[in-house]
Design an enzyme around this catalytic site. Structure first.
Site, PDB file in Angstrom:
ATOM      1  N   LYS A 162     -14.962 -28.008  36.749  1.00 51.80           N
ATOM      2  CA  LYS A 162     -15.147 -26.047  36.929  1.00 51.80           C
ATOM      3  C   LYS A 162     -15.448 -25.523  37.834  1.00 51.80           C
ATOM      4  CE  LYS A 162     -16.411 -25.106  32.685  1.00 51.80           C
ATOM      5  NZ  LYS A 162     -15.814 -24.623  31.127  1.00 51.80           N
ATOM      6  N   ASP A 190     -11.158 -26.123  34.903  1.00 52.27           N
ATOM      7  CA  ASP A 190     -11.169 -24.753  34.341  1.00 52.27           C
ATOM      8  C   ASP A 190     -11.416 -23.649  35.197  1.00 52.27           C
ATOM      9  OD1 ASP A 190     -11.708 -22.472  32.563  1.00 52.27           O
ATOM     10  OD2 ASP A 190     -12.842 -24.235  31.463  1.00 52.27           O
ATOM     11  N   ASP A 243      -7.631 -20.073  27.246  1.00 49.92           N
ATOM     12  CA  ASP A 243      -8.611 -20.483  26.633  1.00 49.92           C
ATOM     13  C   ASP A 243      -9.557 -19.043  25.070  1.00 49.92           C
ATOM     14  OD1 ASP A 243     -11.073 -21.255  26.039  1.00 49.92           O
ATOM     15  OD2 ASP A 243     -12.034 -21.867  27.485  1.00 49.92           O
ATOM     16  N   LYS A 267     -11.537 -23.308  19.719  1.00 48.77           N
ATOM     17  CA  LYS A 267     -12.896 -23.230  19.966  1.00 48.77           C
ATOM     18  C   LYS A 267     -13.168 -22.202  18.678  1.00 48.77           C
ATOM     19  CE  LYS A 267     -14.090 -22.729  24.873  1.00 48.77           C
ATOM     20  NZ  LYS A 267     -14.192 -22.727  26.219  1.00 48.77           N
TER      21      LYS A 267
HETATM   22 MG    MG Z   1     -12.790 -22.721  28.856  1.00 54.46          MG
END
Ligand code: MG
Length: 361
Positions: A162, A190, A243, A267
């Site tokens: 991250k 990400d 995303d 997701k």
């Molecule tokens: Mg993500």
């Protein structure tokens, strides 16, 4: 097999370490659990986390959506009428994708049970086992290096780092992590919308020049900045994964046709469950766009539903289902087996979760 009642409960599971991204810091999983009971006495389970910064959903909004809209709409319907149920689920109210996802997976759980098959077999049965990456939270660099080393020691060879909180420092962050873990580990980055388009190009090109061998960069720019993502994708070699930009099948088509990303992260909490996720998968298959399956901060019920989808479909080539690995304990019985980076699919019908310790009402 008819839906007799739809109930909700809550589950609280502490995390091993706080989960930190460019958008938020979370200390524990605090999710809504759904239980659907049928007239034949079967139970189906689902789960939804309140990811307000991404989906706009809170614990109370998830519970309210299920109690006041979704529950009354679906009660009495035949589980075998999957298409009819899904039309009602998505038609009874707008938004509320997390609540819809929790109910969708409980319905699919029961659908598998009605046919006596594990869900992943009904969704295509592409494989029996998955390998997930592990998320490394945003922290001071030495801690991120240490966390990455520990992950590799624990058998996680794919790391999702991250970044996105400190601009250009992120290159140094990734450089030190690569140096520590060696050339074998797969590194995904990400940014959770934390960079501007120009920053992204500068940083990704720098990482390419340093030969840091980054597998992909996820959501470098803000969700709505499609132009920015296109700008980035056209200027770097590294794969760009969409995303937060893609929730719906329509958005997936747009991103693909505009050539704004190389891959799409699916997701269940963004799509509103498996039924809508399958539409994105169909689109991705047509265009030959590989997908990642991801999760929010979810525990084993929701992650297992996503694992069944990933095990069913070979177009899902990247698995980011580390929710259960981040939890300090596993309060459930049954479901896929989470052993380090490996997820082994269960033999039980449906999703396979047998026992859920929540008070339902
Ligand atoms: Mg993500």
């Amino acid at each position: 097999m008819r839906i007799k009642k739809i109930q909700t409960g809550r589950i609280h599971i502490p995390l091993k370490v706080p989960f930190k991204t460019a958008l938020r810091t979370v200390e524990s999983v605090e999710d809504v659990i759904v239980r659907i009971e049928t007239d034949t006495g079967e139970e189906g389970f689902g789960e939804a986390p309140p990811t307000a910064v991404i989906t706009g959903d809170t614990l109370e909004s998830i519970e309210g959506a299920i109690k006041n809209f979704i529950g009354p709409s679906l009660t009495g319907m035949e589980i075998e009428n999957l298409d009819g149920i899904m039309k009602k689920l998505h038609g009874c109210m707008k938004g509320n994708t997390s609540a819809k996802a929790a109910v969708d997976m409980a319905v699919y759980d029961l659908y598998g049970k009605s046919l006596g098959r594990p869900l992943y077999k009904l969704l295509g049965g592409a494989r029996e086992e998955l390998t997930t990456d592990l998320t490394i939270s945003v922290n001071p660099i030495p801690q991120m290096v240490e966390d990455s080393l520990r992950a590799v020691e624990d058998g996680f060879h794919i790391l999702k780092i991250k970044v996105g909180k400190e601009g250009y420092k992120d290159v140094e962050r990734i450089r030190q992590i690569r140096q520590a873990v060696g050339p074998e580990a797969v590194i995904r980055v990400d940014a959770n919308q934390g960079w501007t388009a120009k920053e992204s190009v500068r940083m990704i090109q720098k990482m390419e020049d340093l030969d840091l061998n980054i597998d992909l960069v996820e959501q470098p720019v803000p969700a709505e900045d499609l132009e920015g993502m296109k700008f980035v994708k056209s200027r770097v070699y590294t794969r760009i994964l969409a995303d937060e930009t893609v929730f719906s099948p329509k958005q997936a088509i747009r991103v693909i046709e505009e050539q704004a990303a190389d891959m799409i992260n699916i997701k269940l909490m963004k799509t509103g469950g498996i039924y809508e996720a399958l539409k994105i998968i169909n689109i991705a298959e047509i265009y030959g766009i590989e997908c990642m399956i991801g999760c929010m901060l979810e525990s084993k019920i929701a992650v297992s539903a996503a694992a069944h989808l990933a095990a069913g479909k070979s177009i899902i080539t990247a698995v980011d289902l580390d929710g259960p690995s981040l939890c300090r304990e596993d309060p459930y019985e049954g479901g896929p087996l989470y052993e380090g980076a490996k997820i082994r699919m269960p033999k039980e019908a449906g999703i396979g979760i047998l026992k859920v310790p929540a008070a339902f009402q």
